[in-house]
Write a protein that holds these residues in place. Structure first.
Motif, PDB file in Angstrom:
ATOM      1  N   GLY A  34       0.812  -1.209   0.000  1.00  0.00           N
ATOM      2  CA  GLY A  34       0.000   0.000   0.000  1.00  0.00           C
ATOM      3  C   GLY A  34       0.846   1.259   0.000  1.00  0.00           C
ATOM      4  O   GLY A  34       0.509   2.233  -0.661  1.00  0.00           O
ATOM      5  N   LEU A  35       1.965   1.230   0.701  1.00  0.00           N
ATOM      6  CA  LEU A  35       2.841   2.400   0.740  1.00  0.00           C
ATOM      7  C   LEU A  35       3.556   2.618  -0.596  1.00  0.00           C
ATOM      8  O   LEU A  35       3.873   3.749  -0.952  1.00  0.00           O
ATOM      9  CB  LEU A  35       3.862   2.262   1.871  1.00  0.00           C
ATOM     10  N   ARG A  36       3.797   1.541  -1.340  1.00  0.00           N
ATOM     11  CA  ARG A  36       4.465   1.644  -2.649  1.00  0.00           C
ATOM     12  C   ARG A  36       3.472   1.801  -3.800  1.00  0.00           C
ATOM     13  O   ARG A  36       3.866   2.024  -4.942  1.00  0.00           O
ATOM     14  CB  ARG A  36       5.317   0.396  -2.896  1.00  0.00           C
ATOM     15  N   HIS A  37       2.190   1.707  -3.497  1.00  0.00           N
ATOM     16  CA  HIS A  37       1.147   1.695  -4.524  1.00  0.00           C
ATOM     17  C   HIS A  37       1.202   2.925  -5.426  1.00  0.00           C
ATOM     18  O   HIS A  37       1.224   4.064  -4.948  1.00  0.00           O
ATOM     19  CB  HIS A  37      -0.239   1.603  -3.855  1.00  0.00           C
ATOM     20  N   ASP A  38       1.199   2.693  -6.733  1.00  0.00           N
ATOM     21  CA  ASP A  38       1.068   3.739  -7.762  1.00  0.00           C
ATOM     22  C   ASP A  38       2.110   4.852  -7.691  1.00  0.00           C
ATOM     23  O   ASP A  38       1.839   5.978  -8.125  1.00  0.00           O
ATOM     24  CB  ASP A  38      -0.339   4.368  -7.721  1.00  0.00           C
ATOM     25  N   LEU A  39       3.296   4.569  -7.211  1.00  0.00           N
ATOM     26  CA  LEU A  39       4.326   5.607  -7.195  1.00  0.00           C
ATOM     27  C   LEU A  39       4.670   6.098  -8.599  1.00  0.00           C
ATOM     28  O   LEU A  39       5.080   7.243  -8.776  1.00  0.00           O
ATOM     29  CB  LEU A  39       5.582   5.098  -6.478  1.00  0.00           C
ATOM     30  N   SER A  40       4.444   5.257  -9.601  1.00  0.00           N
ATOM     31  CA  SER A  40       4.741   5.662 -10.978  1.00  0.00           C
ATOM     32  C   SER A  40       3.849   6.812 -11.443  1.00  0.00           C
ATOM     33  O   SER A  40       4.179   7.501 -12.416  1.00  0.00           O
ATOM     34  CB  SER A  40       4.601   4.477 -11.943  1.00  0.00           C
ATOM     35  N   LYS A  41       2.747   7.059 -10.748  1.00  0.00           N
ATOM     36  CA  LYS A  41       1.869   8.173 -11.140  1.00  0.00           C
ATOM     37  C   LYS A  41       2.545   9.531 -10.963  1.00  0.00           C
ATOM     38  O   LYS A  41       2.087  10.523 -11.518  1.00  0.00           O
ATOM     39  CB  LYS A  41       0.554   8.137 -10.352  1.00  0.00           C
ATOM     40  N   TYR A  42       3.645   9.574 -10.200  1.00  0.00           N
ATOM     41  CA  TYR A  42       4.384  10.818 -10.017  1.00  0.00           C
ATOM     42  C   TYR A  42       5.475  10.997 -11.080  1.00  0.00           C
ATOM     43  O   TYR A  42       6.123  12.037 -11.119  1.00  0.00           O
ATOM     44  CB  TYR A  42       5.003  10.877  -8.618  1.00  0.00           C
ATOM     45  N   SER A  43       5.692   9.977 -11.912  1.00  0.00           N
ATOM     46  CA  SER A  43       6.695  10.090 -12.977  1.00  0.00           C
ATOM     47  C   SER A  43       6.173  11.047 -14.052  1.00  0.00           C
ATOM     48  O   SER A  43       4.960  11.165 -14.253  1.00  0.00           O
ATOM     49  CB  SER A  43       6.978   8.716 -13.591  1.00  0.00           C
ATOM     50  N   PRO A  44       7.060  11.738 -14.751  1.00  0.00           N
ATOM     51  CA  PRO A  44       6.604  12.664 -15.798  1.00  0.00           C
ATOM     52  C   PRO A  44       5.722  12.006 -16.861  1.00  0.00           C
ATOM     53  O   PRO A  44       4.753  12.617 -17.323  1.00  0.00           O
ATOM     54  CB  PRO A  44       7.916  13.171 -16.414  1.00  0.00           C
ATOM     55  N   THR A  45       6.013  10.760 -17.209  1.00  0.00           N
ATOM     56  CA  THR A  45       5.242  10.052 -18.232  1.00  0.00           C
ATOM     57  C   THR A  45       3.776   9.907 -17.851  1.00  0.00           C
ATOM     58  O   THR A  45       2.900   9.943 -18.719  1.00  0.00           O
ATOM     59  CB  THR A  45       5.859   8.652 -18.483  1.00  0.00           C
ATOM     60  N   TRP A  48       2.215  14.300 -16.063  1.00  0.00           N
ATOM     61  CA  TRP A  48       1.857  15.439 -16.922  1.00  0.00           C
ATOM     62  C   TRP A  48       0.643  15.172 -17.805  1.00  0.00           C
ATOM     63  O   TRP A  48      -0.224  16.046 -17.911  1.00  0.00           O
ATOM     64  CB  TRP A  48       3.068  15.935 -17.703  1.00  0.00           C
ATOM     65  N   PRO A  49       0.494  13.979 -18.389  1.00  0.00           N
ATOM     66  CA  PRO A  49      -0.772  13.717 -19.089  1.00  0.00           C
ATOM     67  C   PRO A  49      -1.965  13.731 -18.119  1.00  0.00           C
ATOM     68  O   PRO A  49      -3.063  14.155 -18.480  1.00  0.00           O
ATOM     69  CB  PRO A  49      -0.579  12.327 -19.694  1.00  0.00           C
ATOM     70  N   GLY A  50      -1.718  13.291 -16.888  1.00  0.00           N
ATOM     71  CA  GLY A  50      -2.776  13.336 -15.878  1.00  0.00           C
ATOM     72  C   GLY A  50      -3.245  14.751 -15.602  1.00  0.00           C
ATOM     73  O   GLY A  50      -4.437  15.000 -15.424  1.00  0.00           O
ATOM     74  N   VAL A  51      -2.301  15.681 -15.576  1.00  0.00           N
ATOM     75  CA  VAL A  51      -2.654  17.095 -15.386  1.00  0.00           C
ATOM     76  C   VAL A  51      -3.403  17.608 -16.609  1.00  0.00           C
ATOM     77  O   VAL A  51      -4.465  18.234 -16.493  1.00  0.00           O
ATOM     78  CB  VAL A  51      -1.389  17.950 -15.123  1.00  0.00           C
ATOM     79  N   LYS A  52      -2.864  17.340 -17.779  1.00  0.00           N
ATOM     80  CA  LYS A  52      -3.458  17.840 -19.028  1.00  0.00           C
ATOM     81  C   LYS A  52      -4.910  17.388 -19.196  1.00  0.00           C
ATOM     82  O   LYS A  52      -5.766  18.165 -19.613  1.00  0.00           O
ATOM     83  CB  LYS A  52      -2.630  17.367 -20.226  1.00  0.00           C
ATOM     84  N   TYR A  53      -5.180  16.122 -18.867  1.00  0.00           N
ATOM     85  CA  TYR A  53      -6.509  15.552 -19.108  1.00  0.00           C
ATOM     86  C   TYR A  53      -7.362  15.445 -17.838  1.00  0.00           C
ATOM     87  O   TYR A  53      -8.388  14.783 -17.832  1.00  0.00           O
ATOM     88  CB  TYR A  53      -6.371  14.176 -19.776  1.00  0.00           C
ATOM     89  N   GLU A  64      -6.871  11.175 -22.561  1.00  0.00           N
ATOM     90  CA  GLU A  64      -5.702  10.961 -23.419  1.00  0.00           C
ATOM     91  C   GLU A  64      -6.040   9.989 -24.549  1.00  0.00           C
ATOM     92  O   GLU A  64      -5.624  10.188 -25.697  1.00  0.00           O
ATOM     93  CB  GLU A  64      -4.523  10.443 -22.590  1.00  0.00           C
ATOM     94  N   ARG A  65      -6.823   8.949 -24.242  1.00  0.00           N
ATOM     95  CA  ARG A  65      -7.239   7.994 -25.280  1.00  0.00           C
ATOM     96  C   ARG A  65      -8.082   8.680 -26.359  1.00  0.00           C
ATOM     97  O   ARG A  65      -7.905   8.426 -27.545  1.00  0.00           O
ATOM     98  CB  ARG A  65      -8.044   6.855 -24.663  1.00  0.00           C
ATOM     99  N   ILE A  66      -9.002   9.522 -25.928  1.00  0.00           N
ATOM    100  CA  ILE A  66      -9.856  10.243 -26.878  1.00  0.00           C
ATOM    101  C   ILE A  66      -9.007  11.152 -27.764  1.00  0.00           C
ATOM    102  O   ILE A  66      -9.185  11.200 -28.986  1.00  0.00           O
ATOM    103  CB  ILE A  66     -10.950  11.045 -26.134  1.00  0.00           C
ATOM    104  N   TYR A  72      -0.690   6.790 -23.364  1.00  0.00           N
ATOM    105  CA  TYR A  72       0.707   6.461 -23.088  1.00  0.00           C
ATOM    106  C   TYR A  72       0.956   6.378 -21.580  1.00  0.00           C
ATOM    107  O   TYR A  72       1.776   5.578 -21.125  1.00  0.00           O
ATOM    108  CB  TYR A  72       1.646   7.473 -23.746  1.00  0.00           C
ATOM    109  N   ALA A  73       0.237   7.186 -20.827  1.00  0.00           N
ATOM    110  CA  ALA A  73       0.359   7.132 -19.369  1.00  0.00           C
ATOM    111  C   ALA A  73      -0.076   5.762 -18.849  1.00  0.00           C
ATOM    112  O   ALA A  73       0.575   5.175 -17.981  1.00  0.00           O
ATOM    113  CB  ALA A  73      -0.473   8.242 -18.721  1.00  0.00           C
ATOM    114  N   TRP A  74      -1.176   5.232 -19.393  1.00  0.00           N
ATOM    115  CA  TRP A  74      -1.674   3.926 -18.964  1.00  0.00           C
ATOM    116  C   TRP A  74      -0.708   2.816 -19.366  1.00  0.00           C
ATOM    117  O   TRP A  74      -0.433   1.900 -18.591  1.00  0.00           O
ATOM    118  CB  TRP A  74      -3.066   3.658 -19.525  1.00  0.00           C
ATOM    119  N   ILE A  75      -0.176   2.895 -20.589  1.00  0.00           N
ATOM    120  CA  ILE A  75       0.778   1.881 -21.045  1.00  0.00           C
ATOM    121  C   ILE A  75       1.985   1.853 -20.101  1.00  0.00           C
ATOM    122  O   ILE A  75       2.450   0.773 -19.715  1.00  0.00           O
ATOM    123  CB  ILE A  75       1.193   2.154 -22.505  1.00  0.00           C
ATOM    124  N   HIS A  76       2.455   3.019 -19.707  1.00  0.00           N
ATOM    125  CA  HIS A  76       3.563   3.121 -18.755  1.00  0.00           C
ATOM    126  C   HIS A  76       3.151   2.538 -17.402  1.00  0.00           C
ATOM    127  O   HIS A  76       3.877   1.747 -16.798  1.00  0.00           O
ATOM    128  CB  HIS A  76       3.951   4.604 -18.615  1.00  0.00           C
TER     129      HIS A  76
END
Length: 186
Positions: A34-45, A48-53, A64-66, A72-76
């Motif tokens: 739980g403490l390590r969960h989704d740390l990749s969401k803070y990566s630029p990949t 930043w798409p998360g902010v944009k969309y 992003e899909r639309i 690309y964020a999901w693929i990462h």
């Protein structure tokens, strides 16, 4: 919504989601995950798409899909987080086709915690204990998962829907202990 609002809205959503998942994982006996969960969401990949969309009531990956035809964020994300069944898809050497692999039970429990937390974050005050089960049953993911993974996740979601969080976490914790013991004895 301006860019600053999107930035802080997305950051708040990620932080709130991760906090809930960590809290749920602690109750299920897998706090470390739980403490390590989704740390990749803070990566630029992913960030930043998360902010944009960002829109606030659903995953930014949909936007992003639309816009781009894929996320690309999901693929990462799915390639770095073992609590997603898509992480566990590989080529079967006999059939030479992509097939789901049975997920280790601790990641199924983390996926359960993730789905419950996502329902709470996006549904807000409208959240009910059967939301994650309804979402699971509506979607096609259950047919793409390994049958054991799908059955284990569905069992946890049904317990949550029918008996509430306390019972679901108690069941998950009991099963995690069995899983760890069996793993240790191999």
């Amino acid at each position: 919504m301006n860019n600053l609002q999107k930035f802080f809205g997305h950051l708040h959503t990620i932080n709130k989601h991760r906090f809930l998942v960590a809290k749920h994982c602690a109750k299920a006996g897998i706090l470390g995950q739980g403490l390590r969960h989704d740390l990749s969401k803070y990566s630029p990949t992913e960030f930043w798409p998360g902010v944009k969309y960002f829109v606030g009531d659903r995953s930014p990956n949909e936007g992003e899909r639309i816009d781009l035809g894929c996320s690309y964020a999901w693929i990462h994300h799915k390639g770095r987080n073992k609590h997603h069944y898509e992480y566990w898809i590989d080529i079967n050497m006999e059939t030479k086709s992509y097939e789901s692999v049975d997920m280790p039970y601790n990641y199924v429990v983390e996926m359960f915690c993730d789905r419950m937390a996502a329902s709470k974050v996006y549904r807000k005050k409208a959240y009910k204990d059967d939301d994650a089960l309804k979402y699971f049953m509506r979607g096609g993911a259950r047919f793409k998962m390994h049958p054991n993974t799908s059955a284990n996740l569905q069992m946890l979601l049904e317990i949550l829907a029918e008996h509430g969080e306390k019972t679901a976490f108690a069941y998950a914790k009991k099963e995690i202990k069995k899983y760890k013991k069996a793993k240790k004895n191999k």
